[in-house]
Design an enzyme around this catalytic site. Structure first.
Site: not given
Ligand code: PAF
Length: 280
Positions: A31, A37
């Site tokens: 996260g 990402h």
């Protein structure tokens, strides 16, 4: 985009995607997603019709005194990013549910996990390999995408997949950088404004090593010295390691061989640990 919390829900969604004949991709994350990402998710999406992303701050890869407690948890923003990048599903397990009570099984790679970060973070790669094995087991993807910034992690995962005959293709994505060259990392947000400027020393040290090679240097010592010289001009940066190593084994080398050598750096600015690497 579906969001699921439990392993049974994840397995059901994976089975449905497979039954529909979809090629499946997987991107594991902790996260606090950034552009690096999202690039991994987009890469997976180029290769696969159905892409799962996991968001789980994995306690077993943090050592005592590390930042597990303060690691940023930004689930709502992360879900928006995953959706925009084309993820089909996000698996965001509750920490209490993920590891069965009394879990006592580990996956431990014992060669490429040694040295570099392995020396300074004992147990880290055992935690990474175990959680990634669990996630690959559950998602059974055709393709899983990892970033090259975490080069040793990538090597550990590749070795684990090879050694345990896991039927997945591991794809490496190049490091995504800020405009000033700093490798994107969830931990960059810990940096104070002053340290954020100082952090440029890390990519600039790698650039200095590359410049030494470009000027004809092939001995690892002077190439490493060029990087260390740049780091030494930023006294706030406390170097943990600066190593010229073989790209495959990650063992230190004496000579730079084009296409087969990297330089890897790790250290702290304040309480923030930064790592980076590049090909030489
Ligand atoms: O790279 C990371 O964010 C983590 O190490 C990973 C691969 C998601 C395992 O927790």
């Amino acid at each position: 985009m579906d969001v699921v919390r439990t392993m049974p829900e994840l397995r059901k969604a994976v089975a449905a995607a497979r039954a529909a004949g979809r090629r499946t991709g997987f991107v594991p994350t902790m996260g606090c997603l950034h552009e690096g990402h999202l690039a991994l998710i987009r890469r997976a999406k180029e290769r696969c019709e159905w892409v799962a992303v996991s968001i789980f701050v994995n306690p077993t890869q943090f050592g005592p005194g590390e930042d597990f407690g303060r690691y940023p948890r930004t689930l709502e923003e992360d879900l928006a990013g995953c959706r925009a990048a084309g993820a089909s599903l996000v698996f965001a397990p509750d920490p209490e549910d993920f590891y069965p009570a009394g879990a006592s099984t580990w996956v431990e790679e014992t060669a490429v996990s040694q040295g570099l970060c392995g020396e300074f973070r004992p147990g880290h790669f055992r935690g990474v390999a175990t959680v990634v094995a669990m996630l690959l087991n559950a998602t059974q993807p055709d393709v899983a995408v990892f970033g090259r910034k975490d080069l040793q992690q990538l090597a550990v995962i590749r070795r684990m997949v090879r050694d345990l005959h896991m039927p997945v293709e591991i794809v490496a994505h190049e490091t995504v950088r800020e405009p000033d060259g700093l490798a994107m990392s969830s931990r960059n947000r810990y940096l104070s404004a002053e340290d954020r400027i100082r952090a440029r020393a890390v990519p600039e040290a790698l650039a200095a090593a590359r410049a030494a090679v470009a000027s004809g240097e092939t001995a690892a010592g002077p190439v490493r010295e060029a990087a260390l010289e740049r780091l030494s001009r930023e006294p706030a940066f406390r170097t943990q390691y600066c190593v010229v190593a073989d790209t495959a084994s990650l063992r230190p080398v004496e000579r730079v061989t084009s296409g087969r050598t990297i330089i890897a750096v790790a250290g702290h600015l304040g309480a923030t640990r930064l790592i980076d690497n590049c090909d030489l």
